[in-house]
Design a protein around this motif. Structure first.
Motif, PDB file in Angstrom:
ATOM      1  N   MET A   1       0.833  -1.196   0.000  1.00 31.38           N
ATOM      2  CA  MET A   1       0.000   0.000   0.000  1.00 31.38           C
ATOM      3  C   MET A   1       0.866   1.244   0.000  1.00 31.38           C
ATOM      4  O   MET A   1       0.411   2.330  -0.333  1.00 31.38           O
ATOM      5  CB  MET A   1      -0.912  -0.039   1.224  1.00 31.38           C
ATOM      6  N   TYR A   4       0.722   4.304  -2.307  1.00 34.82           N
ATOM      7  CA  TYR A   4      -0.500   5.122  -2.254  1.00 34.82           C
ATOM      8  C   TYR A   4      -0.438   6.133  -1.110  1.00 34.82           C
ATOM      9  O   TYR A   4      -1.006   7.211  -1.203  1.00 34.82           O
ATOM     10  CB  TYR A   4      -1.743   4.220  -2.122  1.00 34.82           C
ATOM     11  N   TYR A   9       2.526   7.280  -5.821  1.00 42.08           N
ATOM     12  CA  TYR A   9       1.468   7.058  -6.820  1.00 42.08           C
ATOM     13  C   TYR A   9       0.986   8.393  -7.382  1.00 42.08           C
ATOM     14  O   TYR A   9       0.789   8.539  -8.587  1.00 42.08           O
ATOM     15  CB  TYR A   9       0.297   6.290  -6.181  1.00 42.08           C
ATOM     16  N   TRP A  16      -5.062  11.248 -10.578  1.00 45.49           N
ATOM     17  CA  TRP A  16      -5.690  10.068  -9.951  1.00 45.49           C
ATOM     18  C   TRP A  16      -6.836   9.556 -10.846  1.00 45.49           C
ATOM     19  O   TRP A  16      -7.877   9.122 -10.365  1.00 45.49           O
ATOM     20  CB  TRP A  16      -6.172  10.378  -8.527  1.00 45.49           C
ATOM     21  N   LYS A  24     -16.308   5.595 -16.380  1.00 47.15           N
ATOM     22  CA  LYS A  24     -16.487   4.502 -15.400  1.00 47.15           C
ATOM     23  C   LYS A  24     -17.869   4.558 -14.771  1.00 47.15           C
ATOM     24  O   LYS A  24     -18.521   3.530 -14.581  1.00 47.15           O
ATOM     25  CB  LYS A  24     -15.430   4.606 -14.291  1.00 47.15           C
ATOM     26  N   GLU A  44     -17.882   3.382  -2.396  1.00 51.44           N
ATOM     27  CA  GLU A  44     -16.785   2.961  -3.265  1.00 51.44           C
ATOM     28  C   GLU A  44     -15.554   2.782  -2.402  1.00 51.44           C
ATOM     29  O   GLU A  44     -15.128   3.725  -1.711  1.00 51.44           O
ATOM     30  CB  GLU A  44     -16.518   3.994  -4.372  1.00 51.44           C
ATOM     31  N   GLY A  46     -11.666   2.457  -2.185  1.00 54.89           N
ATOM     32  CA  GLY A  46     -10.575   2.881  -3.072  1.00 54.89           C
ATOM     33  C   GLY A  46     -11.125   3.855  -4.092  1.00 54.89           C
ATOM     34  O   GLY A  46     -10.943   3.702  -5.302  1.00 54.89           O
ATOM     35  N   GLU A  69     -11.030   5.764   1.133  1.00 52.90           N
ATOM     36  CA  GLU A  69      -9.754   5.868   0.416  1.00 52.90           C
ATOM     37  C   GLU A  69      -8.599   5.820   1.406  1.00 52.90           C
ATOM     38  O   GLU A  69      -8.610   6.528   2.408  1.00 52.90           O
ATOM     39  CB  GLU A  69      -9.732   7.170  -0.401  1.00 52.90           C
ATOM     40  N   LEU A 106     -13.571  -0.334  -8.038  1.00 53.16           N
ATOM     41  CA  LEU A 106     -13.274  -0.096  -9.454  1.00 53.16           C
ATOM     42  C   LEU A 106     -11.769   0.066  -9.644  1.00 53.16           C
ATOM     43  O   LEU A 106     -11.170   1.012  -9.113  1.00 53.16           O
ATOM     44  CB  LEU A 106     -14.003   1.167  -9.937  1.00 53.16           C
ATOM     45  N   ASP A 107     -11.161  -0.879 -10.328  1.00 52.92           N
ATOM     46  CA  ASP A 107      -9.711  -0.841 -10.573  1.00 52.92           C
ATOM     47  C   ASP A 107      -8.936  -0.783  -9.263  1.00 52.92           C
ATOM     48  O   ASP A 107      -8.016   0.031  -9.115  1.00 52.92           O
ATOM     49  CB  ASP A 107      -9.372   0.340 -11.499  1.00 52.92           C
ATOM     50  N   VAL A 108      -9.319  -1.631  -8.329  1.00 53.83           N
ATOM     51  CA  VAL A 108      -8.646  -1.692  -7.024  1.00 53.83           C
ATOM     52  C   VAL A 108      -8.053  -3.083  -6.769  1.00 53.83           C
ATOM     53  O   VAL A 108      -6.912  -3.202  -6.310  1.00 53.83           O
ATOM     54  CB  VAL A 108      -9.622  -1.318  -5.875  1.00 53.83           C
ATOM     55  N   HIS A 111      -4.498  -3.985  -7.318  1.00 53.54           N
ATOM     56  CA  HIS A 111      -3.498  -3.204  -6.578  1.00 53.54           C
ATOM     57  C   HIS A 111      -3.218  -3.773  -5.189  1.00 53.54           C
ATOM     58  O   HIS A 111      -2.269  -3.351  -4.532  1.00 53.54           O
ATOM     59  CB  HIS A 111      -3.991  -1.760  -6.371  1.00 53.54           C
TER      60      HIS A 111
HETATM   61  C1  LIG Z   1      -6.433   2.868 -10.018  1.00 56.97           C
HETATM   62  S1  LIG Z   1      -6.949   3.670  -8.549  1.00 56.97           S
HETATM   63  C2  LIG Z   1      -8.727   3.613  -8.782  1.00 56.97           C
HETATM   64  C3  LIG Z   1      -9.432   4.779  -8.126  1.00 56.97           C
HETATM   65  C4  LIG Z   1     -10.940   4.826  -8.362  1.00 56.97           C
HETATM   66  N1  LIG Z   1     -11.582   3.628  -7.876  1.00 56.97           N
HETATM   67  C5  LIG Z   1     -11.265   5.022  -9.810  1.00 56.97           C
HETATM   68  O1  LIG Z   1     -11.720   4.064 -10.438  1.00 56.97           O
HETATM   69  O2  LIG Z   1     -11.055   6.123 -10.327  1.00 56.97           O
HETATM   70  C6  LIG Z   1      -6.676   2.420  -7.312  1.00 56.97           C
HETATM   71  C7  LIG Z   1      -7.107   2.846  -5.929  1.00 56.97           C
HETATM   72  O3  LIG Z   1      -6.979   1.750  -5.010  1.00 56.97           O
HETATM   73  C8  LIG Z   1      -6.562   2.252  -3.754  1.00 56.97           C
HETATM   74  N2  LIG Z   1      -5.934   1.164  -2.983  1.00 56.97           N
HETATM   75  C9  LIG Z   1      -4.695   0.669  -3.125  1.00 56.97           C
HETATM   76  N3  LIG Z   1      -4.469  -0.314  -2.235  1.00 56.97           N
HETATM   77  C10 LIG Z   1      -5.601  -0.450  -1.524  1.00 56.97           C
HETATM   78  C11 LIG Z   1      -6.001  -1.309  -0.451  1.00 56.97           C
HETATM   79  N4  LIG Z   1      -5.176  -2.228   0.050  1.00 56.97           N
HETATM   80  N5  LIG Z   1      -7.241  -1.150   0.059  1.00 56.97           N
HETATM   81  C12 LIG Z   1      -8.089  -0.228  -0.444  1.00 56.97           C
HETATM   82  N6  LIG Z   1      -7.769   0.605  -1.471  1.00 56.97           N
HETATM   83  C13 LIG Z   1      -6.542   0.497  -2.003  1.00 56.97           C
HETATM   84  C14 LIG Z   1      -5.587   3.363  -4.129  1.00 56.97           C
HETATM   85  O4  LIG Z   1      -5.371   4.282  -3.096  1.00 56.97           O
HETATM   86  C15 LIG Z   1      -6.253   3.973  -5.370  1.00 56.97           C
HETATM   87  O5  LIG Z   1      -7.074   5.065  -5.057  1.00 56.97           O
END
Ligand SMILES: C[S@@+](CC[C@H](N)C(=O)[O-])C[C@H]1O[C@@H](n2cnc3c(N)ncnc32)[C@H](O)[C@@H]1O
Length: 230
Positions: A1, A4, A9, A16, A24, A44, A46, A69, A106-108, A111
Motif C-alpha cells: 500500500m 498510495y 502514486y 488520480w 467509469k 466505493e 478505493g 480511500e 473499481l480498478d482496485v 493493486h
Molecule cells: C487505479 S486507482 C482507482 C481509483 C478509483 N476507484 C477510480 O476508479 O477512479 C486504485 C485505488 O486503489 C486504492 N488502494 C490501493 N491499495 C488499496 C487497499 N489495500 N485497500 C483499499 N484501497 C486500495 C488506491 O489508493 C487507489 O485510489
C-alpha cells in the motif's frame, strides 16, 4: 500500500484518473440499470479522487454515497468534492460496521497485495457489489512484455487477470456472480489512443470483438471486466 500513502502514486498519476471517471460511472450505471438496481446507499472502496461518486450522485440524487480511500493525497482531492449526500473518509470500510445497498471496487483489486482476502471482505459490505478489473493477462501483453511491466511500474498493478481468473477469484472469495460484461478501456477512455499504432490496434480489437469478444479480450487485450456480484 505504501506507494498510495507515500505520495509515489500521486507523483506518477497526478490526476488520480479523474479523466476516466465519467466513463467509469457510465459503466456502473449501465450494469445497475440492467438489473433494475436503484441504490439508496452506495459506497466505493478505493474511491481515488471521488469523481465516479460525483457522477453517480447525479444519477441517484436520493442516494447516500460514501467514498473510502487509504491514500491521504487522493482523499484530499476527493474531499474537495464533498456535497450533500456524498462524503469521503480514510476509515477502513471493512471495520466501519456499515452496510450498503451497493459497494464498488473499481480498478482496485489488482493493486491489493492479498487480493483474495480483499474480495472476501467486500462480500458482506453490501447487498450488491460491482468490481471493475483490467484484463492485463492477454496474449499480446504477455508477448510484448512491456505492457505488464508498465502496469506494474506506473499504476501499481500487482496482479494480472484474465476473464477466467477474475471470475474465479470472486467466486473463490464467496461471491455469487450475478452478471459480467467487458468494458472497452483501451477504445473508449480519454487518452487511451496515444498514437497511430494504438489506433491501428484498436481497429483490430473492434473487428475481432464484433465476431468473438472472448478472443479479442484474450488475444489483443484492451478490455476490462465489470462484474456484478451478491
Ligand atoms: C487505479 S486507482 C482507482 C481509483 C478509483 N476507484 C477510480 O476508479 O477512479 C486504485 C485505488 O486503489 C486504492 N488502494 C490501493 N491499495 C488499496 C487497499 N489495500 N485497500 C483499499 N484501497 C486500495 C488506491 O489508493 C487507489 O485510489
Amino acid at each position: 500500500m505504501n506507494i498510495y500513502t507515500s505520495g509515489a502514486y500521486m507523483a506518477r498519476n497526478a490526476t488520480w484518473h479523474v479523466e476516466d471517471s465519467p466513463w467509469k460511472a457510465e459503466q456502473v450505471r449501465t450494469m445497475l440499470g440492467r438489473h433494475g438496481i436503484v441504490p439508496r446507499t452506495l459506497c466505493e472502496v478505493g474511491c481515488g479522487a471521488g469523481e465516479v461518486l460525483v457522477r453517480l450522485g447525479e444519477t441517484f440524487p436520493a442516494a447516500r454515497l460514501q467514498g473510502f480511500e487509504v491514500s491521504q493525497q487522493a482523499l484530499a482531492l476527493a474531499r474537495t468534492r464533498t456535497r450533500d449526500g456524498l462524503t469521503f473518509t480514510g476509515a477502513d470500510a471493512f471495520a466501519s460496521g456499515l452496510h450498503f445497498d451497493v459497494a464498488l471496487a473499481l480498478d482496485v483489486m489488482e493493486h491489493v497485495e492479498d487480493y483474495i482476502a480483499f474480495a472476501r471482505r467486500m462480500r458482506p459490505l453490501a447487498e450488491h457489489k460491482i468490481f471493475h478489473v483490467p484484463l492485463d493477462m492477454n496474449a499480446l501483453a504477455v508477448a510484448r512484455g512491456w505492457p505488464i511491466a508498465h502496469a506494474r511500474e506506473k499504476v501499481g498493478h500487482l496482479h494480472y487477470f484474465s476473464k477466467e481468473t477474475a471470475l474465479a477469484t470472486l467466486a473463490q472469495a464467496d461471491h455469487e456472480i450475478v452478471d459480467w460484461a467487458y468494458t472497452a478501456t483501451a477504445l473508449e477512455t480519454p487518452g487511451a489512443v496515444r498514437n497511430a499504432k494504438a489506433a491501428l490496434l484498436n481497429v483490430a480489437r473492434r473487428g475481432l470483438y464484433a465476431l468473438r469478444p472472448d478472443a479479442a479480450a484474450a488475444l489483443l487485450g484492451g478490455y476490462s471486466l465489470l462484474v456484478l456480484t451478491r
